[in-house]
Write a protein that holds these residues in place. Structure first.
Motif, PDB file in Angstrom:
ATOM      1  N   TYR A  39       0.845  -1.197   0.000  1.00  0.00           N
ATOM      2  CA  TYR A  39       0.000   0.000   0.000  1.00  0.00           C
ATOM      3  C   TYR A  39       0.877   1.241   0.000  1.00  0.00           C
ATOM      4  O   TYR A  39       2.008   1.217   0.448  1.00  0.00           O
ATOM      5  CB  TYR A  39      -0.991   0.003   1.166  1.00  0.00           C
ATOM      6  CG  TYR A  39      -0.393   0.072   2.539  1.00  0.00           C
ATOM      7  CD1 TYR A  39      -0.178   1.306   3.159  1.00  0.00           C
ATOM      8  CD2 TYR A  39      -0.042  -1.075   3.240  1.00  0.00           C
ATOM      9  CE1 TYR A  39       0.364   1.386   4.435  1.00  0.00           C
ATOM     10  CE2 TYR A  39       0.493  -1.006   4.507  1.00  0.00           C
ATOM     11  CZ  TYR A  39       0.695   0.222   5.102  1.00  0.00           C
ATOM     12  OH  TYR A  39       1.233   0.299   6.355  1.00  0.00           O
ATOM     13  N   SER A  40       0.322   2.315  -0.546  1.00  0.00           N
ATOM     14  CA  SER A  40       1.068   3.570  -0.683  1.00  0.00           C
ATOM     15  C   SER A  40       1.094   4.333   0.633  1.00  0.00           C
ATOM     16  O   SER A  40       0.102   4.353   1.359  1.00  0.00           O
ATOM     17  CB  SER A  40       0.418   4.462  -1.738  1.00  0.00           C
ATOM     18  OG  SER A  40       0.448   3.844  -2.979  1.00  0.00           O
ATOM     19  N   PRO A  41       2.206   4.986   0.917  1.00  0.00           N
ATOM     20  CA  PRO A  41       2.261   5.817   2.121  1.00  0.00           C
ATOM     21  C   PRO A  41       1.376   7.049   1.963  1.00  0.00           C
ATOM     22  O   PRO A  41       1.072   7.468   0.845  1.00  0.00           O
ATOM     23  CB  PRO A  41       3.734   6.211   2.223  1.00  0.00           C
ATOM     24  CG  PRO A  41       4.301   6.009   0.878  1.00  0.00           C
ATOM     25  CD  PRO A  41       3.462   4.978   0.186  1.00  0.00           C
ATOM     26  N   GLN A  43       0.426  10.711   1.588  1.00  0.00           N
ATOM     27  CA  GLN A  43       1.162  11.821   0.991  1.00  0.00           C
ATOM     28  C   GLN A  43       0.288  13.058   0.999  1.00  0.00           C
ATOM     29  O   GLN A  43      -0.916  12.980   0.774  1.00  0.00           O
ATOM     30  CB  GLN A  43       1.571  11.480  -0.446  1.00  0.00           C
ATOM     31  CG  GLN A  43       2.488  10.290  -0.488  1.00  0.00           C
ATOM     32  CD  GLN A  43       3.047  10.040  -1.866  1.00  0.00           C
ATOM     33  OE1 GLN A  43       2.999  10.887  -2.740  1.00  0.00           O
ATOM     34  NE2 GLN A  43       3.602   8.864  -2.059  1.00  0.00           N
ATOM     35  N   GLU A  91       4.512  -1.137   3.032  1.00  0.00           N
ATOM     36  CA  GLU A  91       4.176   0.232   2.660  1.00  0.00           C
ATOM     37  C   GLU A  91       5.310   0.741   1.791  1.00  0.00           C
ATOM     38  O   GLU A  91       6.470   0.668   2.180  1.00  0.00           O
ATOM     39  CB  GLU A  91       4.052   1.110   3.910  1.00  0.00           C
ATOM     40  CG  GLU A  91       3.766   2.563   3.591  1.00  0.00           C
ATOM     41  CD  GLU A  91       3.774   3.447   4.815  1.00  0.00           C
ATOM     42  OE1 GLU A  91       2.759   4.103   5.070  1.00  0.00           O
ATOM     43  OE2 GLU A  91       4.819   3.468   5.514  1.00  0.00           O
ATOM     44  N   SER A  92       4.970   1.244   0.595  1.00  0.00           N
ATOM     45  CA  SER A  92       6.012   1.718  -0.301  1.00  0.00           C
ATOM     46  C   SER A  92       5.418   2.602  -1.388  1.00  0.00           C
ATOM     47  O   SER A  92       4.332   2.326  -1.892  1.00  0.00           O
ATOM     48  CB  SER A  92       6.731   0.541  -0.960  1.00  0.00           C
ATOM     49  OG  SER A  92       7.695   0.997  -1.889  1.00  0.00           O
ATOM     50  N   SER A  93       6.151   3.635  -1.741  1.00  0.00           N
ATOM     51  CA  SER A  93       5.730   4.461  -2.875  1.00  0.00           C
ATOM     52  C   SER A  93       6.243   3.869  -4.190  1.00  0.00           C
ATOM     53  O   SER A  93       5.921   4.367  -5.264  1.00  0.00           O
ATOM     54  CB  SER A  93       6.192   5.904  -2.698  1.00  0.00           C
ATOM     55  OG  SER A  93       7.548   5.955  -2.375  1.00  0.00           O
ATOM     56  N   ASN A  94       7.017   2.794  -4.106  1.00  0.00           N
ATOM     57  CA  ASN A  94       7.512   2.070  -5.286  1.00  0.00           C
ATOM     58  C   ASN A  94       7.161   0.591  -5.151  1.00  0.00           C
ATOM     59  O   ASN A  94       8.024  -0.228  -4.802  1.00  0.00           O
ATOM     60  CB  ASN A  94       9.022   2.238  -5.438  1.00  0.00           C
ATOM     61  CG  ASN A  94       9.416   3.653  -5.746  1.00  0.00           C
ATOM     62  OD1 ASN A  94       8.892   4.259  -6.667  1.00  0.00           O
ATOM     63  ND2 ASN A  94      10.319   4.203  -4.953  1.00  0.00           N
ATOM     64  N   GLN A 129       3.336  -1.340 -12.874  1.00  0.00           N
ATOM     65  CA  GLN A 129       4.209  -1.962 -11.874  1.00  0.00           C
ATOM     66  C   GLN A 129       4.734  -3.302 -12.399  1.00  0.00           C
ATOM     67  O   GLN A 129       5.879  -3.662 -12.142  1.00  0.00           O
ATOM     68  CB  GLN A 129       3.460  -2.152 -10.551  1.00  0.00           C
ATOM     69  CG  GLN A 129       3.050  -0.854  -9.890  1.00  0.00           C
ATOM     70  CD  GLN A 129       4.224   0.058  -9.598  1.00  0.00           C
ATOM     71  OE1 GLN A 129       5.217  -0.354  -9.001  1.00  0.00           O
ATOM     72  NE2 GLN A 129       4.118   1.306 -10.012  1.00  0.00           N
TER      73      GLN A 129
END
Length: 145
Positions: A39-41, A43, A91-94, A129
């Motif tokens: 999942y995205s952090p 922002q 958790e990662s934006s990549n 991705q």
């Protein structure tokens, strides 16, 4: 052949189809699987982060709960299929990098994931991705459509 397969999921119908196919492959090979969701952090573009702390906390709780629901469902499907399964949440934006990193650290020998099958122009603009995993992974990657 393959003994430990990483199956990344995102809760979409396409990812669930890829999960089923990945579990079928694992069952046929006698392999175990690790199912991953990323999942995205949180922002924000606001400089006043103190005002958003409650929003951040709620977002993170909701993101983790949703990810855990995906993983619980995947673990139940794996159990029903008779496939040994571990689950991981990151958790990662990549996401592509989180997928590759986990595959390496967990000793996976195959990444099996789905792709939305965008055309060449859409893929160039959107940057899938799956394409990034294909481009950067040193492990074999099986793509389901």
């Amino acid at each position: 052949m393959y003994k430990h397969i990483l199956i990344p999921i995102d809760g979409s119908a396409l990812a669930n189809s890829g999960l089923e196919q990945g579990l079928g492959l694992a069952r046929a090979l006698g392999a175990s699987v690790t199912v991953l969701t990323v999942y995205s952090p949180f922002q924000t573009i606001s400089m006043e982060t103190v005002q958003l702390e409650g929003v951040r906390t709620e977002y993170e709780r909701h993101a983790r709960d949703l990810a855990q629901s995906y993983l619980s469902e995947a673990a139940a499907r794996a159990k029903a299929a008779g496939v040994a399964c571990a689950t991981e949440m990151r958790e990662s934006s990549n996401p592509y990098q989180a997928i590759i990193d986990l595959a390496v650290t967990q000793g996976c020998d195959l990444i099996a994931m789905s792709s939305r099958g965008h055309g060449a122009m859409a893929a160039m603009l959107l940057g899938s991705q799956t394409q990034k995993v294909l481009a950067h992974s040193t492990l074999p990657v099986m793509v389901y459509r």
